[in-house]
Motif scaffolding. Structure first.
Motif, PDB file in Angstrom:
ATOM      1  N   GLU A 188      -7.070  24.012   4.975  1.00  0.00           N
ATOM      2  CA  GLU A 188      -6.629  25.392   4.041  1.00  0.00           C
ATOM      3  C   GLU A 188      -7.540  26.468   4.317  1.00  0.00           C
ATOM      4  O   GLU A 188      -8.251  26.598   5.442  1.00  0.00           O
ATOM      5  N   GLU A 189      -7.448  27.661   3.529  1.00  0.00           N
ATOM      6  CA  GLU A 189      -8.101  28.843   3.953  1.00  0.00           C
ATOM      7  C   GLU A 189      -9.562  28.465   4.252  1.00  0.00           C
ATOM      8  O   GLU A 189     -10.155  29.142   5.110  1.00  0.00           O
ATOM      9  N   GLU A 190     -10.153  27.813   3.200  1.00  0.00           N
ATOM     10  CA  GLU A 190     -11.762  27.838   3.209  1.00  0.00           C
ATOM     11  C   GLU A 190     -12.111  26.359   3.027  1.00  0.00           C
ATOM     12  O   GLU A 190     -13.226  26.106   2.718  1.00  0.00           O
ATOM     13  N   HIS A 191     -11.180  25.347   2.958  1.00  0.00           N
ATOM     14  CA  HIS A 191     -11.582  24.023   2.931  1.00  0.00           C
ATOM     15  C   HIS A 191     -10.576  23.078   3.359  1.00  0.00           C
ATOM     16  O   HIS A 191      -9.436  23.645   3.476  1.00  0.00           O
ATOM     17  N   SER A 192     -10.907  21.741   3.621  1.00  0.00           N
ATOM     18  CA  SER A 192      -9.845  20.898   3.692  1.00  0.00           C
ATOM     19  C   SER A 192      -9.589  19.932   2.606  1.00  0.00           C
ATOM     20  O   SER A 192     -10.265  19.822   1.783  1.00  0.00           O
ATOM     21  N   SER A 193      -8.306  19.654   2.552  1.00  0.00           N
ATOM     22  CA  SER A 193      -7.642  19.177   1.470  1.00  0.00           C
ATOM     23  C   SER A 193      -7.214  17.572   2.076  1.00  0.00           C
ATOM     24  O   SER A 193      -6.571  17.313   2.831  1.00  0.00           O
ATOM     25  N   ILE A 194      -7.847  16.576   1.418  1.00  0.00           N
ATOM     26  CA  ILE A 194      -7.645  15.021   1.973  1.00  0.00           C
ATOM     27  C   ILE A 194      -6.709  14.523   0.875  1.00  0.00           C
ATOM     28  O   ILE A 194      -6.957  14.554  -0.236  1.00  0.00           O
ATOM     29  N   THR A 195      -5.737  14.025   1.302  1.00  0.00           N
ATOM     30  CA  THR A 195      -4.762  13.166   0.605  1.00  0.00           C
ATOM     31  C   THR A 195      -5.311  12.052   0.673  1.00  0.00           C
ATOM     32  O   THR A 195      -5.278  11.086   1.714  1.00  0.00           O
ATOM     33  N   VAL A 196      -5.425  11.078  -0.436  1.00  0.00           N
ATOM     34  CA  VAL A 196      -6.085   9.728  -0.510  1.00  0.00           C
ATOM     35  C   VAL A 196      -4.902   8.835  -1.360  1.00  0.00           C
ATOM     36  O   VAL A 196      -4.443   9.143  -2.174  1.00  0.00           O
ATOM     37  N   GLU A 197      -5.102   7.620  -0.939  1.00  0.00           N
ATOM     38  CA  GLU A 197      -4.350   6.581  -1.439  1.00  0.00           C
ATOM     39  C   GLU A 197      -5.221   5.602  -2.176  1.00  0.00           C
ATOM     40  O   GLU A 197      -6.060   5.089  -1.461  1.00  0.00           O
ATOM     41  N   ILE A 198      -5.535   5.385  -3.303  1.00  0.00           N
ATOM     42  CA  ILE A 198      -6.542   4.697  -4.353  1.00  0.00           C
ATOM     43  C   ILE A 198      -6.026   3.165  -4.413  1.00  0.00           C
ATOM     44  O   ILE A 198      -5.092   3.060  -5.207  1.00  0.00           O
ATOM     45  N   SER A 199      -6.583   2.181  -4.047  1.00  0.00           N
ATOM     46  CA  SER A 199      -6.313   0.755  -4.199  1.00  0.00           C
ATOM     47  C   SER A 199      -7.106   0.244  -5.252  1.00  0.00           C
ATOM     48  O   SER A 199      -6.810  -0.779  -6.165  1.00  0.00           O
ATOM     49  N   ARG A 200      -8.443   0.850  -5.695  1.00  0.00           N
ATOM     50  CA  ARG A 200      -9.172   0.554  -6.654  1.00  0.00           C
ATOM     51  C   ARG A 200      -9.808   1.603  -7.399  1.00  0.00           C
ATOM     52  O   ARG A 200     -10.689   2.393  -6.678  1.00  0.00           O
ATOM     53  N   LEU A 201      -9.697   1.739  -8.461  1.00  0.00           N
ATOM     54  CA  LEU A 201     -10.352   3.130  -9.469  1.00  0.00           C
ATOM     55  C   LEU A 201     -11.428   2.508 -10.302  1.00  0.00           C
ATOM     56  O   LEU A 201     -11.129   2.098 -11.224  1.00  0.00           O
ATOM     57  N   TYR A 202     -12.455   3.038  -9.981  1.00  0.00           N
ATOM     58  CA  TYR A 202     -13.526   2.556 -10.720  1.00  0.00           C
ATOM     59  C   TYR A 202     -13.940   3.553 -11.975  1.00  0.00           C
ATOM     60  O   TYR A 202     -14.153   3.171 -13.031  1.00  0.00           O
TER      61      TYR A 202
END
Length: 286
Positions: free
Chosen positions: A194-208
Protein backbone atom coordinates in the motif's frame (compact mmCIF):
# COMPACT_ATOMS: atom_id res chain seq x y z
CA UNK A 1 -2.72 -21.89 25.90
CA UNK A 2 -0.60 -19.17 27.49
CA UNK A 3 -0.30 -19.22 31.24
CA UNK A 4 -0.71 -15.97 33.25
CA UNK A 5 2.14 -13.52 32.68
CA UNK A 6 4.35 -12.91 35.73
CA UNK A 7 3.67 -9.62 37.47
CA UNK A 8 7.13 -8.33 36.56
CA UNK A 9 6.25 -8.58 32.87
CA UNK A 10 2.81 -7.03 32.96
CA UNK A 11 2.58 -3.73 31.05
CA UNK A 12 1.96 -0.61 33.04
CA UNK A 13 -1.73 -0.42 33.99
CA UNK A 14 -2.98 3.08 33.30
CA UNK A 15 -6.35 4.02 34.75
CA UNK A 16 -8.23 7.26 34.37
CA UNK A 17 -8.87 8.93 37.74
CA UNK A 18 -9.78 12.54 37.05
CA UNK A 19 -13.07 14.29 36.49
CA UNK A 20 -12.26 15.41 32.94
CA UNK A 21 -12.11 11.81 31.75
CA UNK A 22 -14.86 9.48 30.67
CA UNK A 23 -14.40 6.01 32.14
CA UNK A 24 -14.10 2.97 29.89
CA UNK A 25 -11.51 0.45 31.06
CA UNK A 26 -8.17 2.18 30.49
CA UNK A 27 -9.55 4.76 28.03
CA UNK A 28 -9.83 8.49 28.73
CA UNK A 29 -11.41 11.10 26.53
CA UNK A 30 -11.95 14.85 26.66
CA UNK A 31 -14.52 16.90 24.81
CA UNK A 32 -14.48 20.67 24.89
CA UNK A 33 -15.95 23.61 23.05
CA UNK A 34 -14.49 27.01 22.27
CA UNK A 35 -17.95 28.52 22.71
CA UNK A 36 -17.62 28.12 26.49
CA UNK A 37 -14.10 29.53 26.32
CA UNK A 38 -14.74 32.52 24.10
CA UNK A 39 -15.18 35.06 26.88
CA UNK A 40 -11.67 34.41 28.17
CA UNK A 41 -9.94 33.28 24.99
CA UNK A 42 -6.56 34.46 26.23
CA UNK A 43 -6.58 31.91 29.03
CA UNK A 44 -4.83 28.60 28.44
CA UNK A 45 -6.82 25.67 29.79
CA UNK A 46 -4.99 22.66 31.23
CA UNK A 47 -6.33 19.22 30.29
CA UNK A 48 -5.10 16.12 32.14
CA UNK A 49 -5.54 12.64 30.67
CA UNK A 50 -4.08 9.77 32.68
CA UNK A 51 -4.89 6.67 30.64
CA UNK A 52 -3.11 4.43 28.19
CA UNK A 53 -5.40 5.48 25.34
CA UNK A 54 -8.33 7.69 24.43
CA UNK A 55 -9.27 10.66 22.28
CA UNK A 56 -9.64 14.43 22.35
CA UNK A 57 -12.30 16.45 20.56
CA UNK A 58 -12.25 20.26 20.65
CA UNK A 59 -15.15 21.92 18.87
CA UNK A 60 -14.97 25.53 17.64
CA UNK A 61 -11.47 25.97 19.10
CA UNK A 62 -10.48 29.39 20.43
CA UNK A 63 -7.35 30.40 22.33
CA UNK A 64 -5.20 27.47 23.38
CA UNK A 65 -5.18 24.37 25.56
CA UNK A 66 -2.35 22.32 27.07
CA UNK A 67 -2.93 18.57 27.04
CA UNK A 68 -0.96 16.59 29.60
CA UNK A 69 -0.79 12.89 28.68
CA UNK A 70 0.65 10.93 31.59
CA UNK A 71 0.36 7.52 33.26
CA UNK A 72 -1.41 7.54 36.62
CA UNK A 73 1.46 5.87 38.45
CA UNK A 74 4.97 7.05 39.25
CA UNK A 75 7.41 4.47 37.93
CA UNK A 76 10.85 4.45 36.27
CA UNK A 77 9.18 2.63 33.35
CA UNK A 78 6.95 5.65 32.73
CA UNK A 79 9.94 7.68 31.55
CA UNK A 80 10.43 5.19 28.71
CA UNK A 81 6.91 5.58 27.35
CA UNK A 82 6.12 7.22 24.05
CA UNK A 83 2.96 9.06 23.02
CA UNK A 84 1.41 8.32 19.63
CA UNK A 85 -1.39 10.49 18.26
CA UNK A 86 -3.52 9.91 15.18
CA UNK A 87 -5.38 13.06 14.07
CA UNK A 88 -8.81 12.86 12.50
CA UNK A 89 -8.77 13.61 8.77
CA UNK A 90 -11.37 16.29 9.56
CA UNK A 91 -9.16 17.96 12.16
CA UNK A 92 -8.56 21.65 11.49
CA UNK A 93 -8.33 25.08 13.06
CA UNK A 94 -5.18 24.59 15.14
CA UNK A 95 -1.47 23.94 15.15
CA UNK A 96 -0.10 21.39 17.63
CA UNK A 97 3.19 21.97 19.44
CA UNK A 98 5.25 20.11 22.02
CA UNK A 99 5.63 22.22 25.16
CA UNK A 100 8.59 21.44 27.38
CA UNK A 101 9.15 23.90 30.19
CA UNK A 102 7.59 26.72 28.17
CA UNK A 103 9.62 26.06 25.01
CA UNK A 104 7.48 25.17 22.01
CA UNK A 105 8.38 22.88 19.11
CA UNK A 106 5.99 22.52 16.19
CA UNK A 107 4.65 18.96 15.89
CA UNK A 108 1.69 19.21 13.47
CA UNK A 109 0.47 22.06 11.33
CA UNK A 110 -3.21 22.31 10.49
CA UNK A 111 -2.69 20.78 7.04
CA UNK A 112 -0.62 17.92 8.51
CA UNK A 113 -3.48 16.84 10.75
CA UNK A 114 -5.81 16.34 7.79
CA UNK A 115 -3.56 13.52 6.52
CA UNK A 116 -4.50 11.37 9.49
CA UNK A 117 -1.00 9.95 9.94
CA UNK A 118 0.32 8.66 13.25
CA UNK A 119 3.01 10.73 14.97
CA UNK A 120 4.96 9.54 18.01
CA UNK A 121 7.24 11.26 20.49
CA UNK A 122 8.83 10.49 23.84
CA UNK A 123 6.72 11.34 26.87
CA UNK A 124 9.73 13.27 28.17
CA UNK A 125 9.49 15.71 25.26
CA UNK A 126 6.64 17.52 26.98
CA UNK A 127 2.91 18.19 26.80
CA UNK A 128 0.82 19.09 23.78
CA UNK A 129 0.19 22.81 23.28
CA UNK A 130 -2.74 23.22 20.90
CA UNK A 131 -3.11 26.77 19.59
CA UNK A 132 -5.92 27.99 17.38
CA UNK A 133 -5.37 29.64 14.03
CA UNK A 134 -7.43 32.84 13.67
CA UNK A 135 -10.42 32.36 11.36
CA UNK A 136 -13.40 34.58 10.69
CA UNK A 137 -15.71 31.54 10.84
CA UNK A 138 -15.03 28.88 13.47
CA UNK A 139 -18.34 27.06 13.00
CA UNK A 140 -16.74 24.34 10.87
CA UNK A 141 -13.54 23.96 12.86
CA UNK A 142 -12.74 20.93 15.01
CA UNK A 143 -9.51 19.52 16.40
CA UNK A 144 -9.67 15.81 17.14
CA UNK A 145 -7.20 12.97 17.59
CA UNK A 146 -6.78 9.55 19.15
CA UNK A 147 -3.82 8.93 21.43
CA UNK A 148 -2.00 5.96 22.95
CA UNK A 149 0.82 5.63 25.47
CA UNK A 150 3.13 2.86 24.32
CA UNK A 151 6.47 1.34 25.25
CA UNK A 152 9.40 2.53 23.16
CA UNK A 153 10.26 -0.97 21.97
CA UNK A 154 6.79 -2.30 21.16
CA UNK A 155 4.98 0.85 20.16
CA UNK A 156 6.59 3.88 18.62
CA UNK A 157 9.02 1.83 16.52
CA UNK A 158 6.09 0.42 14.56
CA UNK A 159 5.94 3.81 12.84
CA UNK A 160 9.66 4.51 12.56
CA UNK A 161 11.82 4.20 9.47
CA UNK A 162 13.35 0.75 9.59
CA UNK A 163 13.66 -0.25 13.26
CA UNK A 164 10.90 -2.93 13.06
CA UNK A 165 12.75 -4.65 10.19
CA UNK A 166 15.58 -5.76 12.48
CA UNK A 167 15.27 -9.48 13.34
CA UNK A 168 14.32 -10.21 16.94
CA UNK A 169 16.89 -11.77 19.26
CA UNK A 170 16.12 -15.06 21.00
CA UNK A 171 15.29 -13.24 24.24
CA UNK A 172 13.00 -10.79 22.41
CA UNK A 173 11.13 -13.66 20.73
CA UNK A 174 10.46 -15.41 24.04
CA UNK A 175 9.36 -12.19 25.70
CA UNK A 176 7.14 -11.23 22.75
CA UNK A 177 5.03 -14.34 23.29
CA UNK A 178 4.30 -13.18 26.84
CA UNK A 179 3.71 -9.47 26.29
CA UNK A 180 2.41 -8.92 22.75
CA UNK A 181 -1.12 -7.74 21.98
CA UNK A 182 -1.61 -10.76 19.76
CA UNK A 183 0.05 -14.18 19.51
CA UNK A 184 -0.99 -16.61 16.78
CA UNK A 185 0.31 -19.54 14.75
CA UNK A 186 -0.47 -19.40 11.06
CA UNK A 187 0.65 -18.88 7.49
CA UNK A 188 1.04 -15.98 5.07
CA UNK A 189 -1.51 -16.03 2.25
CA UNK A 190 -0.86 -12.73 0.52
CA UNK A 191 1.28 -9.60 0.74
CA UNK A 192 -0.02 -6.32 -0.68
CA UNK A 193 1.95 -3.10 -0.96
CA UNK A 194 0.00 0.00 0.00
CA UNK A 195 1.07 3.63 0.07
CA UNK A 196 3.25 3.53 3.17
CA UNK A 197 3.14 -0.04 4.45
CA UNK A 198 2.69 -3.66 3.48
CA UNK A 199 -0.53 -5.46 4.40
CA UNK A 200 -0.07 -9.16 5.10
CA UNK A 201 -3.11 -11.43 4.84
CA UNK A 202 -2.70 -14.32 7.28
CA UNK A 203 -4.61 -17.51 8.04
CA UNK A 204 -4.44 -18.52 11.69
CA UNK A 205 -4.62 -22.15 12.76
CA UNK A 206 -4.14 -21.49 16.48
CA UNK A 207 -4.96 -18.24 18.24
CA UNK A 208 -3.26 -17.85 21.60
CA UNK A 209 -4.27 -14.27 22.35
CA UNK A 210 -5.59 -11.12 20.73
CA UNK A 211 -6.17 -7.80 22.47
CA UNK A 212 -9.03 -6.86 20.15
CA UNK A 213 -10.86 -8.71 17.39
CA UNK A 214 -8.25 -8.26 14.69
CA UNK A 215 -8.59 -11.87 13.52
CA UNK A 216 -12.02 -12.98 12.33
CA UNK A 217 -13.24 -16.50 13.03
CA UNK A 218 -14.23 -18.78 10.18
CA UNK A 219 -17.13 -20.11 12.27
CA UNK A 220 -17.77 -22.62 15.05
CA UNK A 221 -17.00 -25.63 12.86
CA UNK A 222 -13.97 -24.06 11.21
CA UNK A 223 -11.14 -23.61 13.68
CA UNK A 224 -9.35 -20.99 11.61
CA UNK A 225 -9.10 -17.23 11.71
CA UNK A 226 -8.11 -14.68 9.09
CA UNK A 227 -6.83 -11.14 9.36
CA UNK A 228 -4.34 -8.52 8.22
CA UNK A 229 -1.05 -7.50 9.81
CA UNK A 230 0.88 -4.41 8.76
CA UNK A 231 4.60 -3.82 8.38
CA UNK A 232 6.57 -0.80 7.13
CA UNK A 233 6.97 -0.86 3.38
CA UNK A 234 10.76 -0.66 3.59
CA UNK A 235 10.94 -4.05 5.33
CA UNK A 236 10.31 -5.74 1.97
CA UNK A 237 8.24 -8.60 3.41
CA UNK A 238 7.41 -11.44 1.02
CA UNK A 239 5.11 -14.45 1.07
CA UNK A 240 6.67 -17.59 2.55
CA UNK A 241 5.60 -21.19 2.92
CA UNK A 242 5.17 -22.91 6.26
CA UNK A 243 3.85 -21.85 9.66
CA UNK A 244 4.97 -18.77 11.56
CA UNK A 245 4.38 -17.54 15.10
CA UNK A 246 2.97 -14.05 14.62
CA UNK A 247 3.30 -11.56 17.47
CA UNK A 248 2.86 -7.82 17.55
CA UNK A 249 0.99 -4.78 18.76
CA UNK A 250 -2.43 -3.29 18.09
CA UNK A 251 -2.28 0.42 17.41
CA UNK A 252 -5.42 2.44 16.76
CA UNK A 253 -7.29 -0.77 15.89
CA UNK A 254 -4.62 -2.01 13.45
CA UNK A 255 -2.28 -4.98 13.92
CA UNK A 256 1.45 -4.29 13.45
CA UNK A 257 3.97 -7.10 13.20
CA UNK A 258 6.53 -7.65 15.92
CA UNK A 259 8.58 -10.85 16.15
CA UNK A 260 7.47 -13.47 13.62
CA UNK A 261 9.80 -16.50 13.64
CA UNK A 262 9.03 -19.67 11.74
CA UNK A 263 7.08 -21.88 14.12
CA UNK A 264 9.63 -24.72 13.97
CA UNK A 265 12.38 -22.26 14.91
CA UNK A 266 10.32 -20.95 17.80
CA UNK A 267 9.71 -24.51 19.08
CA UNK A 268 13.44 -25.24 19.04
CA UNK A 269 14.17 -22.00 20.90
CA UNK A 270 11.30 -22.48 23.37
CA UNK A 271 12.22 -26.06 24.31
CA UNK A 272 15.90 -25.15 24.72
CA UNK A 273 14.94 -22.30 27.07
CA UNK A 274 12.50 -24.59 28.89
CA UNK A 275 15.29 -27.03 29.72
CA UNK A 276 17.30 -24.15 31.18
CA UNK A 277 14.29 -22.83 33.09
CA UNK A 278 14.64 -19.54 31.21
CA UNK A 279 11.17 -19.12 29.69
CA UNK A 280 9.36 -15.96 30.89
CA UNK A 281 5.97 -17.68 30.48
CA UNK A 282 4.45 -21.03 29.48
CA UNK A 283 3.10 -21.80 26.00
CA UNK A 284 1.00 -24.84 25.21
CA UNK A 285 2.88 -26.24 22.21
CA UNK A 286 0.97 -29.57 21.99
Amino acid sequence: MLSPIPASLLPLLLICRISLCQYSSDLCSWKGSGLTHEGHARDVEQVYLRCSQGYLEWLYPTGAIIVNLRPNTVSPAAARLSVCIKPSTESSGTNIYLDRNGKLRLLLREQDQARGKVHCFSIQEGSLFIETIPHMDISRRITAFQYELVSDRLGAEAYSQGAPCKPCSDAEMLLAVCTSDFVARGSVKKVEKEEEHSSITVEISRLYRQKTQIFASGGVRVRKWTGHIKMPLQCGVKSGEGDFLFTGTVRFGEAWMGCAPRYKDFLRLYHAAQQRGANPCHVDTD
